[in-house]
Each structure stands twice: as C-alpha cells, then as structure tokens.
Scaffold this active site. Structure first.
Site, mmCIF file in Angstrom:
data_model
loop_
_atom_site.group_PDB
_atom_site.id
_atom_site.type_symbol
_atom_site.label_atom_id
_atom_site.label_comp_id
_atom_site.label_asym_id
_atom_site.label_seq_id
_atom_site.Cartn_x
_atom_site.Cartn_y
_atom_site.Cartn_z
ATOM 1 C CE LYS A 127 -4.456 0.916 0.201
ATOM 2 N NZ LYS A 127 -5.590 0.069 -0.168
ATOM 3 C CG ASP A 167 -7.269 3.351 -0.740
ATOM 4 O OD1 ASP A 167 -7.578 2.152 -0.727
ATOM 5 O OD2 ASP A 167 -7.495 4.097 0.230
HETATM 6 N N1 GLU Z 1 -7.342 0.333 -2.807
HETATM 7 C C1 GLU Z 1 -8.110 -0.807 -3.142
HETATM 8 C C2 GLU Z 1 -8.174 -1.761 -1.954
HETATM 9 O O1 GLU Z 1 -8.214 -1.313 -0.830
HETATM 10 C C3 GLU Z 1 -7.701 -1.445 -4.454
HETATM 11 C C4 GLU Z 1 -6.269 -1.852 -4.567
HETATM 12 C C5 GLU Z 1 -5.861 -2.313 -5.955
HETATM 13 O O2 GLU Z 1 -6.675 -2.339 -6.866
HETATM 14 O O3 GLU Z 1 -4.692 -2.643 -6.087
HETATM 15 O O4 GLU Z 1 -8.231 -2.959 -2.069
#
Ligand code: GLU
Length: 447
Positions: A127, A167
């Site tokens: 992340k 996100d």
């Molecule tokens: N931010 C999204 C999550 O919390 C998607 C992450 C992504 O697609 O890599 O899963």
C-alpha cells in the site's frame, strides 16, 4: 485474548511500531483469529511465519516537493509499504489524504495481504500514499503533485515488482497523471505497472465499479445463505466515493433501496431511494459536497456530521467511507433499529469496540478484507489483460468478478465451518487468507 504463541508476536508489533494505532488494530484483529491455526500447525510457528508476516518486506518514505498555483513550494510526504510478496508482486492502492502517515499505510498494506490472498489470484500485498490533501486543489496542482510523487515511486515499482492502484483520493485522473509520468521517465509503455487505468490507455472494464459491485455480490451471497435477497431491503451506505457509488448502483439493480449516503461533512436521507445520477453528478463531475443533494431533490433531508448516518434505521449497513467510522454507539443503535447485516465496503470502518458489541448480537458481520476484495481482484484481471495485450468485454469481466466474489464467500464460509465457527466471516476470512500466504512463505524458505 490472544493465543499464548501469538501474544509475543503482538507485543513485538507494539514495541517495534510505536504510535501506529491503526496498524496495531489491524494486526490484533488478524492474530485474534489465528489461535486455532497456530495450535494445528506447529510448522508455521517453527518457521516464525507470524513474526515475519507482521514485518513489511520493505518500507519507503520519501519527500514529495511540488509548486502550487501561487508559485509556492509545497512539501508532502510519500509512502510505499511493500508488505508481502509471497503470492505475487506487491499489490495495493495509493491513498492521498491528510490523515495518511506510516501507521495508516501499514494497516492498509497488512489488510491487503490477506484480502489479495482471498481472491485466489497471484498478488502480494502492499500500500502507499501521501498526506497530500487533494480537496480544493486545481487540476494543475493535482497533476504536478502526481508527477512528483511518481518521480520517486517509479524507482520501486514494476509489473513484476509492485503494482499500485487507486484508493481514497486517487482515481482515474490521478492514475492518469502518474502513468503518464511513469511512461515518460522509463520510455516504456508498461501497462501492467499500475491498475485502475482509463479504458483508452490499458484499463479494464468494470475496474471503476468493481469494489462497490463486488461488495454487493458478496453481501448477496451472505443473504442467499440465509435464504434471503436484497429485494425490498432498506440499505444505508456511508460515503459517496467510488466504492459507495457503485455499491448503491448494484443494490438498486438487485432490488434493494439505498436510503442514505454521506461525505465527511454530513449525510443525506432520501426514503424514495438515493438518486444515483444526481449523486454521481455532484461527486464525480462537480467534485462538490453531498449537501447539494437536498437543493436538487425534493423530499430529501441533510444532517451535518457524516458519522451519525448509522442512526438511520435500515436492514443492511454498508460502511464505505473510511477506517473507524462506525463505533460502539453506532453498533448499539444499529442493533436496536433491527439491522441484520453489516458489510465493510471500506477498509476497517468498524472499530474494535463496535466489533465486540456486534459479536454479542445476532447481526451478521462481514469484514472488509473479504467484502471489498472485488476492487483488487479486478485489478488482477486488468494485469491479466495487460499481460496478454487483450481487453475483455464488460459482461465477461463482470461475470469473472461475480465468480471471484462467490469464491471468496464460499472460502470464508467453509473455513469458518472447518474451524468450528459456522457463520463467523471474520474467522473464515482471516484464516483462509492467512493459510494461503503462510504455505507460500514456508515453501519459499527464510527470506
Ligand atoms: N485500494 C483498493 C483496496 O483497498 C484497491 C487496490 C488495488 O486495486 O490494487 O483494495
């Protein structure tokens, strides 16, 4: 209470990561479920899988300098936490919000490991983000910030290394500026380096809708297992971002009625059902406040303070805004008002105290790492299309998403059953997600 083999792991997390309360919360919630696994699998303990899984493989913190519209130099802080790559390249979004600090990025990265594992697809967990506040910034400012952020991030990512996505605060516009900068820096049209891309430049159908749609597909499975459906159900969805909007759309398609939605300033109640086109216009086109909704829709009401949306009586509550948005008092209110199902569209929106209240009640609780996995799952489908230089139809991609969500639901339900906790989606999700990563980590040796 944690298992005796897990308490020292958690003590270590507290000691090595001081002040990172969200990360502590996320690790505790997972470790709490793993007692029966530890008892059954001494090989995991011997190989220190638990102590390794709570320590990110790599954490990057960097300066993001940029120039605002008044020619002032601004400095933000950027993060990328590459948490676990046992199952595949690090994978997870990037969040731009003033609340972002290392503890938030680590909690999100940690959750992402298990979420990504649950999808059954070959993606590790990571992340990123920044404490940059996009609110009120011009398009030019957003572009310059994203370019500066990517200038540093580009050193650490790649289709086989780490694949960021969106996100909170990061959508198609921001990803476009980041992908443009990546392409320029590397002279490389490597589409698979980012997901959530636009449809004309390597993106996938359904990615935009995927987290919201997937959330509702999962909850539909929960309802089906009880012999029910969304038909005629009153639903409250907090938030009005990408997750909330497409959750509302899918609830409507399945015959439910979403009667309330919110943003960080307040919430609207519309007993006739939220007018989705109006909400999309306010949030996606005008990028404005949800309070505008009542000026343009008769019969709707607005209350400031978005967190009290949980006082609106409903059958199903779907928190889709942010972490720790639904507290103990809200849980008590939801129970009192007859709510029977809570599904986390956002990451960790329900507090630990609220979870304890819910555990004593009849409410079914479905955790984010299972419920909202459709977004990242569709990101993996985007990577698959990029790798094969193909692009699938909306119908095909949506059918794949639906199949993946049904798979996650049965994996959670069966694991809960296997560990003697039928109907406990938290135990099911944590154990099923963990076991797959743990087996891969064992196979790969001490790395
Ligand atoms: N931010 C999204 C999550 O919390 C998607 C992450 C992504 O697609 O890599 O899963």
């Amino acid at each position: 209470m944690l298992h005796e083999k897990l308490q020292p792991v958690f003590d270590d997390v507290l000691h090595r990561n001081p002040g990172e309360s969200e990360f502590h919360q996320a690790t505790y919630e997972v470790l709490e479920s793993l007692g029966p696994v530890v008892a059954k699998r001494p090989d995991y303990v011997d190989a220190q899988i638990l102590s390794r899984i709570v320590e990110p493989e790599r954490q990057i913190i960097f300066r993001v300098p940029w120039v605002d519209d008044s020619s002032r130099v601004q400095i933000n802080r950027g993060f990328r936490v590459q948490f676990n790559s046992a199952l595949g390249p690090f994978k997870g979004g990037v969040r731009f919000h003033p609340s972002v600090y290392l503890g938030i990025v680590k909690f999100l990265g940690f959750e992402q490991i298990f979420k990504n594992s649950l999808t059954g697809l070959p993606i590790g967990g990571g992340k990123g983000g920044s404490d940059f506040d996009p609110k009120g910034r011009s398009d030019g400012e957003i572009m310059r910030f994203c370019q500066s952020f990517m200038t540093e991030l580009s050193r650490h990512i790649g289709q086989y290394t780490d694949v960021p996505a969106g996100d909170v605060g990061v959508g198609g516009r921001e990803l476009g500026y980041m992908f443009g900068q990546w392409k320029r820096l590397t002279n490389n049209y490597e589409s698979g380096v980012l997901t959530g891309k636009g449809l004309t430049w390597g993106g996938s159908q359904v990615r935009k809708e995927a987290t919201g749609y997937g959330t509702v597909y999962f909850l539909d499975e929960v309802l089906k297992a009880r012999g029910e459906s969304f038909e005629g159900k009153k639903v409250v969805v907090s938030g009005s971002g990408n997750v909330a909007i497409y959750a509302i759309e899918k609830v409507n398609q399945l015959g439910g009625t979403v009667i309330a939605a919110s943003d960080s300033a307040g919430y609207v109640v519309d007993e006739d059902g939220i007018d989705l086109e109006l909400l999309k216009d306010i949030k996606e086109v005008r990028r404005s406040r949800i309070s505008e909704y009542v000026d343009r829709r008769a019969g709707a009401s607005y209350a400031s303070n978005g967190t009290t949306i949980w006082s609106v009586p409903c059958d199903i509550a779907v928190p889709c805004a942010t972490q720790n948005e639904l507290g103990e008092d809200d849980a008590v209110t939801l129970i009192r008002n007859g709510c029977t199902l809570i599904g986390e569209g956002a990451n960790m929106p329900v507090t630990q105290a609220a979870l304890r209240v819910l555990a004593e009640s009849e409410i079914t609780f479905a955790p984010g790492k299972a419920v909202n996995a459709g977004g990242v799952a569709t990101s993996a489908l985007e990577m698959q299309q990029n790798a094969s230089r193909d692009s699938w139809t909306f119908e095909h991609t949506d059918a794949r998403l639906n199949e993946i969500m049904r798979g996650i639901h049965s994996r959670c339900a069966e694991t809960a059953e296997e560990y003697g906790r039928p109907g406990d989606y938290v135990t099911g999700a944590n154990i099923a997600g963990f076991n797959r990563v743990a087996d891969a980590m064992l196979a790969l040796g001490v790395i």
